[in-house]
Design a protein around this motif. Sequence first.
Motif, PDB file in Angstrom:
ATOM      1  N   THR A  48       7.514  17.710   1.152  1.00 20.10           N
ATOM      2  CA  THR A  48       7.828  16.419   1.751  1.00 20.10           C
ATOM      3  C   THR A  48       7.822  15.362   0.664  1.00 20.10           C
ATOM      4  N   PRO A  49       8.970  14.808   0.309  1.00 17.85           N
ATOM      5  CA  PRO A  49       8.991  13.837  -0.780  1.00 17.85           C
ATOM      6  C   PRO A  49       8.377  12.524  -0.357  1.00 17.85           C
ATOM      7  N   PRO A  50       7.696  11.865  -1.258  1.00 14.76           N
ATOM      8  CA  PRO A  50       7.124  10.558  -0.906  1.00 14.76           C
ATOM      9  C   PRO A  50       8.212   9.487  -0.905  1.00 14.76           C
ATOM     10  N   TYR A  51       8.318   8.767   0.225  1.00 14.33           N
ATOM     11  CA  TYR A  51       9.296   7.687   0.338  1.00 14.33           C
ATOM     12  C   TYR A  51       8.548   6.370   0.512  1.00 14.33           C
ATOM     13  N   LYS A  52       9.049   5.358  -0.090  1.00 15.29           N
ATOM     14  CA  LYS A  52       8.468   4.030   0.024  1.00 15.29           C
ATOM     15  C   LYS A  52       9.602   3.031   0.143  1.00 15.29           C
ATOM     16  N   PHE A  53       9.555   2.226   1.204  1.00 11.52           N
ATOM     17  CA  PHE A  53      10.606   1.262   1.457  1.00 11.52           C
ATOM     18  C   PHE A  53      10.206  -0.085   0.887  1.00 11.52           C
ATOM     19  N   VAL A  54      11.112  -0.679   0.172  1.00 13.93           N
ATOM     20  CA  VAL A  54      10.900  -2.011  -0.395  1.00 13.93           C
ATOM     21  C   VAL A  54      12.027  -2.896   0.100  1.00 13.93           C
ATOM     22  N   VAL A 171       4.666 -11.440  -1.276  1.00 14.77           N
ATOM     23  CA  VAL A 171       4.876 -10.020  -0.999  1.00 14.77           C
ATOM     24  C   VAL A 171       3.855  -9.567   0.042  1.00 14.77           C
ATOM     25  N   VAL A 172       4.353  -8.994   1.134  1.00 14.80           N
ATOM     26  CA  VAL A 172       3.516  -8.437   2.195  1.00 14.80           C
ATOM     27  C   VAL A 172       3.843  -6.957   2.325  1.00 14.80           C
ATOM     28  N   SER A 173       2.835  -6.107   2.208  1.00 13.00           N
ATOM     29  CA  SER A 173       3.008  -4.650   2.325  1.00 13.00           C
ATOM     30  C   SER A 173       2.273  -4.172   3.565  1.00 13.00           C
ATOM     31  N   ILE A 174       3.010  -3.619   4.507  1.00 13.49           N
ATOM     32  CA  ILE A 174       2.428  -3.026   5.713  1.00 13.49           C
ATOM     33  C   ILE A 174       2.179  -1.556   5.423  1.00 13.49           C
ATOM     34  N   LYS A 175       0.920  -1.190   5.298  1.00 12.41           N
ATOM     35  CA  LYS A 175       0.570   0.179   4.902  1.00 12.41           C
ATOM     36  C   LYS A 175       0.644   1.133   6.084  1.00 12.41           C
ATOM     37  N   GLU A 176      -0.259   0.961   7.031  1.00 12.56           N
ATOM     38  CA  GLU A 176      -0.330   1.893   8.149  1.00 12.56           C
ATOM     39  C   GLU A 176      -1.101   1.258   9.296  1.00 12.56           C
ATOM     40  N   ALA A 177      -1.090   1.952  10.424  1.00 12.33           N
ATOM     41  CA  ALA A 177      -1.896   1.584  11.587  1.00 12.33           C
ATOM     42  C   ALA A 177      -2.573   2.850  12.090  1.00 12.33           C
ATOM     43  N   ARG A 178      -3.814   2.717  12.559  1.00 10.47           N
ATOM     44  CA  ARG A 178      -4.574   3.874  12.997  1.00 10.47           C
ATOM     45  C   ARG A 178      -5.187   3.624  14.361  1.00 10.47           C
ATOM     46  N   THR A 208       9.597  -3.304  10.821  1.00 14.13           N
ATOM     47  CA  THR A 208       9.567  -1.994  10.194  1.00 14.13           C
ATOM     48  C   THR A 208      10.460  -1.035  10.966  1.00 14.13           C
ATOM     49  N   ARG A 209      10.592   0.172  10.436  1.00 11.96           N
ATOM     50  CA  ARG A 209      11.319   1.203  11.143  1.00 11.96           C
ATOM     51  C   ARG A 209      10.430   1.777  12.245  1.00 11.96           C
ATOM     52  N   VAL A 210      11.026   2.504  13.161  1.00 11.26           N
ATOM     53  CA  VAL A 210      10.297   3.133  14.264  1.00 11.26           C
ATOM     54  C   VAL A 210       9.867   4.537  13.834  1.00 11.26           C
ATOM     55  N   LEU A 211       8.590   4.831  13.986  1.00  7.90           N
ATOM     56  CA  LEU A 211       8.075   6.172  13.719  1.00  7.90           C
ATOM     57  C   LEU A 211       7.829   6.875  15.047  1.00  7.90           C
ATOM     58  N   ARG A 212       8.383   8.063  15.179  1.00 10.48           N
ATOM     59  CA  ARG A 212       8.392   8.757  16.465  1.00 10.48           C
ATOM     60  C   ARG A 212       7.096   9.538  16.692  1.00 10.48           C
ATOM     61  N   LYS A 213       6.584   9.445  17.927  1.00 11.10           N
ATOM     62  CA  LYS A 213       5.515  10.292  18.453  1.00 11.10           C
ATOM     63  C   LYS A 213       4.317  10.380  17.503  1.00 11.10           C
ATOM     64  N   THR A 214       3.691   9.253  17.296  1.00 10.54           N
ATOM     65  CA  THR A 214       2.501   9.215  16.447  1.00 10.54           C
ATOM     66  C   THR A 214       1.608   8.059  16.892  1.00 10.54           C
ATOM     67  N   ASP A 220       4.188   2.092   5.158  1.00  9.14           N
ATOM     68  CA  ASP A 220       4.340   1.945   3.708  1.00  9.14           C
ATOM     69  C   ASP A 220       5.626   1.192   3.365  1.00  9.14           C
ATOM     70  N   GLU A 221       5.778   0.013   3.942  1.00  4.27           N
ATOM     71  CA  GLU A 221       6.960  -0.823   3.716  1.00  4.27           C
ATOM     72  C   GLU A 221       6.533  -2.160   3.125  1.00  4.27           C
ATOM     73  N   THR A 222       7.306  -2.624   2.168  1.00  9.94           N
ATOM     74  CA  THR A 222       6.998  -3.855   1.434  1.00  9.94           C
ATOM     75  C   THR A 222       8.098  -4.877   1.694  1.00  9.94           C
ATOM     76  N   PHE A 223       7.696  -6.092   2.064  1.00  9.04           N
ATOM     77  CA  PHE A 223       8.623  -7.188   2.322  1.00  9.04           C
ATOM     78  C   PHE A 223       8.364  -8.291   1.291  1.00  9.04           C
ATOM     79  N   THR A 224       9.409  -8.723   0.632  1.00 11.16           N
ATOM     80  CA  THR A 224       9.313  -9.755  -0.401  1.00 11.16           C
ATOM     81  C   THR A 224      10.060 -10.997   0.083  1.00 11.16           C
TER      82      THR A 224
END
Length: 425
Positions: A48-54, A171-178, A208-214, A220-224
């Motif tokens: 699984t390649p690591p992807y990071k959106f900027v 710069v605002v980086s949204i890492k994750e939600a738990r 951000t993008r929609v992440l399915r079923k989680t 891991d998206e960064t907004f400048t």
Amino acid sequence: MAPIAASHQQFDEIPTVVGIFSAFGLVFSVSLFAWICCQRKSSKSNKTPPYKFVHVLKGVDIYPENLNSKKKFGVDDKSEAKNKSAMSKNSLHLDLEKRDLNGNFPKTTSKMQSSPDPENSSSKHFAEKKKDSVSPDSLKSTTSPSSEEKQDKLGTLFLSLEYNFEKKAFVVSIKEARGLPAMDEQSMTSDPYIKMTILPEKKHKVKTRVLRKTLDPAFDETFTFYGIPYSQIQDLTLHFMILSFDRFSRDDVIGEVLIPLAGIELSEGRMLMDREIIKRNVRKSSGRGELLISLCYQSTTNTLTVVVLKARHLPKSDVSGLSDPYVKVNLYHVKKRISKKKTHVKKCTPNAVFNELFVFDIPCEGLDDISIEFLVLDSDRGSRNEVIGRLTLGSSAEGTGGEHWKEICEYPRRQIAKWHMLCDG
């Protein structure tokens, strides 16, 4: 002379042997190189390649919506099982799939052993100091939480803030939600995504993008954001809306996070933080406000002139405390909409002055089967516009709406204006 001739024949055979061995070596090396390349290619395809959106924003929002999050951001079932087992050893973890039909978790008889702080183990990558420390008593209490506490907990949002002084960009980086709650009762999962707005001006709206079923999405998206001076950072407030995508109806609101930037120093570098997700504050008031409408019926031309004049005492439907109202006018003939108009948007005001005139052609003689609807909405570029209040005028309307309609029918060619109370949308 005979021995000399034999030695010449031996020297003539040496280049032939060398050529044969070199050919075999070349074929072997090429085949070995091709086999190694194929193995690397197959191993890369399985990983699984690591992807990071900027996101680089200059007035335009860029959203990579077309990527399949399941392939690029999903985790194999085996790795998920390993992560779950590791989480159960180091921290408290409630598996939603183990709930019974009533939504309760089975009681565990095993005693909890002394372990490190679960807050620290769940947030290894975040260096912000915790204000609330976890005691052993609190750990014991969390082993058997009540149903009300489960419903109140909406998860945690992890993010980072930074200011780039060279580019003068925020710069605002949204890492994750738990620990998000399950909005789909059948699959007991959610399809989360996050909308972010910079208040109070609401000029910058991203998502951000929609992440399915989680229930633990890793964005891991960064907004400048360019054009924001560092001196104005202290006056801003970040508003995060956590939602769950619904294909067939309006998206479900999970909760929100509000972060005032007053007192936060970004001059030392990137700041990592986490905030608890709280319920969305609907901010309803006792009244929905009032709307001043002027009507005039022209019997000779069979037209109805509508003037939307003013609105006052509109409720605070936005987090910033102010709304961006506009009025949508719908004309109905026997409960069928035949025409629609709308006013311009008035920014950040509960008392808007519109002064906009609309002329509607009436398809029948008289106003018996005609009704007109006014919808006061709050303009929001990032999501659907919320209805602040509603007003209906017609022969069957009650209160001031029916009285106003009766007056314009009795006195045609006269402009009659009245204030009307708005009802819930």
